[in-house]
Design a protein around this motif. Sequence first.
Motif, PDB file in Angstrom:
ATOM      1  N   MET A 285       4.347 -39.626 -23.864  1.00 52.61           N
ATOM      2  CA  MET A 285       4.671 -40.955 -24.373  1.00 52.61           C
ATOM      3  C   MET A 285       4.601 -42.020 -23.288  1.00 52.61           C
ATOM      4  O   MET A 285       4.062 -43.113 -23.503  1.00 52.61           O
TER       5      MET A 285
ATOM      6  N   VAL B  31       7.006 -34.172 -24.048  1.00 54.50           N
ATOM      7  CA  VAL B  31       6.973 -35.269 -25.024  1.00 54.50           C
ATOM      8  C   VAL B  31       7.135 -36.600 -24.293  1.00 54.50           C
ATOM      9  O   VAL B  31       6.396 -37.559 -24.535  1.00 54.50           O
ATOM     10  N   GLN B  32       8.095 -36.644 -23.378  1.00 51.45           N
ATOM     11  CA  GLN B  32       8.348 -37.873 -22.609  1.00 51.45           C
ATOM     12  C   GLN B  32       7.143 -38.256 -21.765  1.00 51.45           C
ATOM     13  O   GLN B  32       6.731 -39.423 -21.732  1.00 51.45           O
TER      14      GLN B  32
ATOM     15  N   THR C 251       2.757 -32.586 -26.411  1.00 51.41           N
ATOM     16  CA  THR C 251       1.945 -33.676 -25.859  1.00 51.41           C
ATOM     17  C   THR C 251       1.535 -34.640 -26.968  1.00 51.41           C
ATOM     18  O   THR C 251       1.663 -35.867 -26.831  1.00 51.41           O
TER      19      THR C 251
ATOM     20  N   GLY D  47       4.359 -36.737 -28.185  1.00 51.26           N
ATOM     21  CA  GLY D  47       4.617 -37.861 -27.283  1.00 51.26           C
ATOM     22  C   GLY D  47       3.677 -39.028 -27.543  1.00 51.26           C
ATOM     23  O   GLY D  47       4.091 -40.198 -27.536  1.00 51.26           O
TER      24      GLY D  47
END
Length: 483
Positions: free
Chosen positions: A69, A65-66, A276, A279
């Motif tokens: 993003m 996720v990070q 994904t 993010g």
Amino acid sequence: MQSNIIVTGVVVIYLLVMLLIGYMSSKKIESNNDFVVAGRRLGPVLMAGTLAATEIGGGSSLGVVQQGMQSHGLSAAWYIITMGFAFVILTFLAPKFRAAMVKTVPEYFRRRYGKPSGVITAIIMFIPLIGLTAGQFIASSVILSTMLNLDYKLAVMIVGVVVTIYAIMGGLWSVTLTDFVQVFLIIIGMIIAVPFATNLAGGWDAVVANVPPETFDIFKGYSLMDVVSLTVMYVATFTVGQEAVSRYYAARDGKAARQGSVLAAIINFIYAFIPTIMGIIVLALINMGKFNAADFADVGARYALPVLAMEAMPAVICGLLFSGIVSATMSSADSDLLGAGSIFANDIYKILIKPKATDKEVMVVTRITMALVGVAATLIALFNTSSILSILMFAFTLRAAGSFFPYVLGHYWKGASTQGTIASLIAGTIVVVYLENISAGYLFGIHFTQPIVPGLVAGLIGFVVFSLIMPPKNPTTELAEEE
């Protein structure tokens, strides 16, 4: 306040269910074989669930996720897709792994190449598992404390106690059943979260309009060589890592092992795009001004998803998502814990300390070792001793570089020898140590993002050359019988 109570309640129920599964699983344990390899009765579906859960951890959920993003966009999915590639490759090896009828990787080395090789491999593989367990305890505890606003040390105690108890009670059988629940909890939790986040952004078109076009470039953050390197790393670590390969040993038969590997690959391919996309949605929300990056500044960008969930989702859905995220790391921790106990009891205690130990004695030692490793990992997590953890995690890289080819080729090549195995272990270790600690990843002017790749090449050369120079007296791929 009420929503926080509901979220906490859902997570508490999840933790209690894990303990209940451990207790129920303990009723099925009658022998060390039951405890370590679940009586070799896993079918394809259970195998796929436990394989996927073992490898989908904090990095494969919050970390992706990070990445999606901050820098990688859609290409963040490669981190998980390459795990799927690894499972596809292991599909061809799975029947051989199952046919060996061993409980641990060091047992294979001992019976194939002799006692010294087995002991060396056991030590190389036992130590990293302590670090891996501690690392997952830390990840689970940070997630739990961040999401439920708990004191970090209290979260460590909760995670350490819950994981250690249910893993000790039922061995691989309880780990498999809890993994099965956990892998679908994280996938379902993430899938349910997507429409809520998309709705907050005003629809998918609004998301696309508020992120840079290159966000959807599949090679934005990973080059083709990075993809290949990640795949090689996963193949090597899944093959010789007790926490993963024990699932192949536990399969009902070779066919189930192969089918389970294929299903695990499919799970990874599907799941890869869920965190994904989350993010990318978070990035769009920040750019639209609907989500303030400062909201998670105190806990770090890695926890953007939990912070978003608290703001955008109903309490019950939020609780399910949080349970899924915690389960992603816990499902890796329980496997590491069981791997450490299995290797110490079966390959160190039974071989070096008490060769005449009965089956039940070995099972007791496995459980005691798991308890001690659980306590050690909890203490490391409590004090978050990065220096100790970094040493243990470094040992993780070492275990695959030198042992991969003796393990895999030993199933096929009659000429594989003890001398070749020892040469491979030494060569792979030297190259990895050099790249990690001396040359900052450079070898012959080339920079390697994954030191394991040149380590594997060095191991292969040492293995083949010394096996040809000093071949075995009785060439065979059969394993020696043990008392």
